[in-house]
Design an enzyme around this catalytic site. Structure first.
Site, mmCIF file in Angstrom:
data_model
loop_
_atom_site.group_PDB
_atom_site.id
_atom_site.type_symbol
_atom_site.label_atom_id
_atom_site.label_comp_id
_atom_site.label_asym_id
_atom_site.label_seq_id
_atom_site.Cartn_x
_atom_site.Cartn_y
_atom_site.Cartn_z
ATOM 1 N N GLU A 175 -8.862 -2.600 6.525
ATOM 2 C CA GLU A 175 -7.720 -2.715 7.621
ATOM 3 C C GLU A 175 -8.261 -3.173 8.524
ATOM 4 O O GLU A 175 -9.052 -3.851 8.800
ATOM 5 C CB GLU A 175 -7.645 -1.101 8.437
ATOM 6 C CG GLU A 175 -7.149 -0.388 7.275
ATOM 7 C CD GLU A 175 -6.377 1.094 8.061
ATOM 8 O OE1 GLU A 175 -6.104 1.091 9.372
ATOM 9 O OE2 GLU A 175 -6.319 1.993 7.387
ATOM 10 N N GLN A 216 -7.522 14.614 1.052
ATOM 11 C CA GLN A 216 -5.501 14.354 1.936
ATOM 12 C C GLN A 216 -4.459 14.552 1.147
ATOM 13 O O GLN A 216 -3.130 15.734 1.445
ATOM 14 C CB GLN A 216 -5.718 12.798 2.137
ATOM 15 C CG GLN A 216 -4.951 12.304 2.372
ATOM 16 C CD GLN A 216 -4.509 10.709 2.149
ATOM 17 O OE1 GLN A 216 -6.044 10.164 1.624
ATOM 18 N NE2 GLN A 216 -3.742 9.849 2.298
ATOM 19 N N GLU A 225 -10.450 1.399 3.221
ATOM 20 C CA GLU A 225 -9.147 1.465 3.397
ATOM 21 C C GLU A 225 -9.365 0.251 3.920
ATOM 22 O O GLU A 225 -10.232 -0.199 5.138
ATOM 23 C CB GLU A 225 -8.941 2.227 4.097
ATOM 24 C CG GLU A 225 -7.847 3.651 3.695
ATOM 25 C CD GLU A 225 -6.941 4.120 4.321
ATOM 26 O OE1 GLU A 225 -6.401 4.246 5.441
ATOM 27 O OE2 GLU A 225 -6.022 5.256 3.672
ATOM 28 N N TYR A 255 -2.339 17.546 3.211
ATOM 29 C CA TYR A 255 -1.296 15.708 4.560
ATOM 30 C C TYR A 255 0.315 16.464 4.846
ATOM 31 O O TYR A 255 1.071 15.465 5.532
ATOM 32 C CB TYR A 255 -0.890 14.273 4.128
ATOM 33 C CG TYR A 255 -0.397 14.043 2.633
ATOM 34 C CD1 TYR A 255 0.798 13.135 3.082
ATOM 35 C CD2 TYR A 255 -0.540 14.930 1.244
ATOM 36 C CE1 TYR A 255 1.725 12.638 2.154
ATOM 37 C CE2 TYR A 255 0.717 14.814 0.557
ATOM 38 C CZ TYR A 255 1.377 13.332 0.802
ATOM 39 O OH TYR A 255 2.618 13.260 0.279
ATOM 40 N N HIS A 302 1.093 -1.267 -0.104
ATOM 41 C CA HIS A 302 0.204 0.169 0.162
ATOM 42 C C HIS A 302 0.436 1.348 0.096
ATOM 43 O O HIS A 302 0.350 2.380 -0.569
ATOM 44 C CB HIS A 302 -1.132 0.077 1.248
ATOM 45 C CG HIS A 302 -1.962 1.267 1.504
ATOM 46 N ND1 HIS A 302 -2.747 1.081 0.721
ATOM 47 C CD2 HIS A 302 -1.756 2.277 1.955
ATOM 48 C CE1 HIS A 302 -3.100 2.376 1.502
ATOM 49 N NE2 HIS A 302 -2.297 3.010 1.706
ATOM 50 N N LYS A 307 -9.280 11.893 7.090
ATOM 51 C CA LYS A 307 -9.841 10.987 8.111
ATOM 52 C C LYS A 307 -10.326 10.732 9.415
ATOM 53 O O LYS A 307 -11.035 10.153 9.767
ATOM 54 C CB LYS A 307 -8.123 10.761 8.504
ATOM 55 C CG LYS A 307 -7.283 10.281 7.279
ATOM 56 C CD LYS A 307 -7.715 9.306 6.215
ATOM 57 C CE LYS A 307 -5.999 8.496 5.444
ATOM 58 N NZ LYS A 307 -6.381 7.472 4.805
#
Ligand code: MN
Length: 441
Positions: A210, A249, A208, A253, A143, A262
């Site tokens: 996870e 983002q 995402e 970021y 990733h 997020k």
């Protein structure tokens, strides 16, 4: 240390637990917090068995168990599992053994425990504990390389990646349980060909895939947790969808990492699969030839032999006009570049204190193959190539009304298959909560 609760030949008097495709056989026994759906009952702890929930508050009131198992059971009667999680592995294990013995075929407890079962289809869940802090790691090198190449084509993998388990401090207040619905976030967006950002709804909304790690026992401020101790601090694992606004983002970021891209929503599955249940599915941890070995404080013999978890992670998109779950990826947590023990040890090496119920995200768990990419950002190469869904629709990023569903399971020859259940959550139009005065909980 495997024990009688892992015996693959065990069956339960709850018949649905014995079906081969059940996520919740008697070898699993995961924990959640629940109440009857649409009721004003208080939330309390429950354990999954087949398609049922064993109501731990009801079992506790019978006083069926003895000693540490009953103490642990009493700690599961609250609307948060933190007290139980803080009791540590001997208590977790004592309760698991007592539950396993009393849910087995032939158990004398069947007549009394039968009245403590409710159908999972009839209940609603909440986030299973008070999450004081949420830390999200970035532990899949696949990733990190793929996303790095999109955000920084000239410099995809930053030089610290293979030395430091990179993470950032996430937002705990917007974590919801499966079923969460949230409005598309608004924010500052700057397209590559304009000089200044504009303000509007996110146009590159992504999920995402996870794994969520729940800290059980905490550590004192100033004390660190060594690799040798780290496993004892892990209560269990769940599925986690770390929703991400890619356009917000990209603009915000640097230099301090993700913020509003997020913090608008993250969704956990209701069930926490305990470390003990996952023992048969541990896997070796190793580094590819030529990569740096972890610094000594991030290494242990046990971590090399069994530091990883073999958990298959499948992801599906369900669109507003269809009830079909369209699979978009399948990956595995065993590909992670850093193990859970390394995340815990690194997190505390500076003296930072973890607290019972803290949540660690693994970072998007993409695998080495293209179909193992755990986000649309990767599957669509930054939105360039749409994903073809099985229902005939296409997606570059998520549209209003889309639901994302993640399911996980563990399988190994000689052991009973365990499932994680699922986490599902739905994107609503931007601003919809303002209109309807809804709330996220
Ligand atoms: Mn993430």
């Amino acid at each position: 240390m495997l024990n009688e609760t892992h015996d693959p030949s065990l069956t339960s008097w709850v018949a649905s637990a014995n079906q081969a495709d059940s996520d919740f056989p008697i070898q699993n026994l995961p924990f959640a917090v629940f109440r009857m759906a649409d009721s004003d009952e208080y939330f309390r702890g429950g354990v999954a068995i087949g398609d049922q929930v064993l109501d731990l508050a009801a079992v506790a009131s019978i006083g069926l168990f003895k000693g540490l198992a009953q103490d642990a059971l009493n700690a599961c009667t609250h609307e948060e599992l933190n007290e139980f999680m803080a009791m540590g592995k001997d208590a977790w294990s004592a309760l698991r053994l007592a539950l396993s013995r009393s849910l087995r075929n032939g158990a004398a407890e069947e007549p009394v425990l039968e009245s403590c079962l409710v159908a999972q289809a009839d209940v609603e869940f909440k986030v299973p504990c008070l999450i004081h802090d949420f830390t999200d790691f970035y532990a899949s090198v696949y990733h990190a390389e793929a996303v790095g190449a999109l955000f920084r084509p000239d410099n995809p993998l930053l030089p610290n990646y293979k030395w430091v388990p990179v993470g950032y401090h996430g937002r705990a207040s917007s974590i919801g349980v499966s079923g969460q619905m949230f409005p598309r976030p608004m924010g500052q967006i700057k397209s590559p060909d304009s000089d200044a950002p504009g303000f509007g709804p996110c146009e590159r909304l992504d999920y995402e895939v996870e794994v969520g790690v729940y800290v059980g026992v905490g550590n004192e401020l100033g004390q660190s947790i060594s690799m040798e101790e780290a496993e004892d601090y892990i209560f269990g694992l769940s599925l986690l969808n770390d929703w991400s606004a890619r356009d917000i983002q990209a603009w915000e970021y640097q230099p301090l990492g993700p913020f509003l891209a997020k913090s608008f929503a993250s969704t956990v599955s209701p069930w926490i699969i305990t470390s003990e249940a996952l023992l048969p599915f541990r896997a070796e941890f190793s580094r590819p030839e030529g990569d740096p070995q972890p610094l000594p404080y991030l290494a242990s013999e046990a971590n090399s032999v069994t530091g990883s978890f073999d958990v298959t992670l499948n992801c599906f998109v369900r669109t507003a006009g269809s009830d079909r779950d369209n699979q978009v990826s399948s990956s595995n947590f065993k590909h992670s570049y850093w193990t859970v023990a390394q995340m815990i040890t690194h997190h505390t090496v500076n003296g930072c204190n973890l607290q019972p119920g803290d949540l660690l995200g693994s970072g998007t768990q993409s695998g080495p193959e293209p179909q193992e990419a755990g986000s649309l950002l990767e599957l669509t190469q930054g939105g360039k190539v749409p994903v073809e869904l099985a229902n005939g629709e296409q997606r570059r990023f998520l549209e209003d009304g889309d639901s994302v569903i993640m399911r996980g399971y563990c399988e190994r020859e000689g052991f009973r298959r365990l499932g994680f259940g699922e986490v599902v959550s739905t994107v609503l139009p931007a601003g919809s909560f303002n209109k309807h005065n809804g709330s996220i909980h």
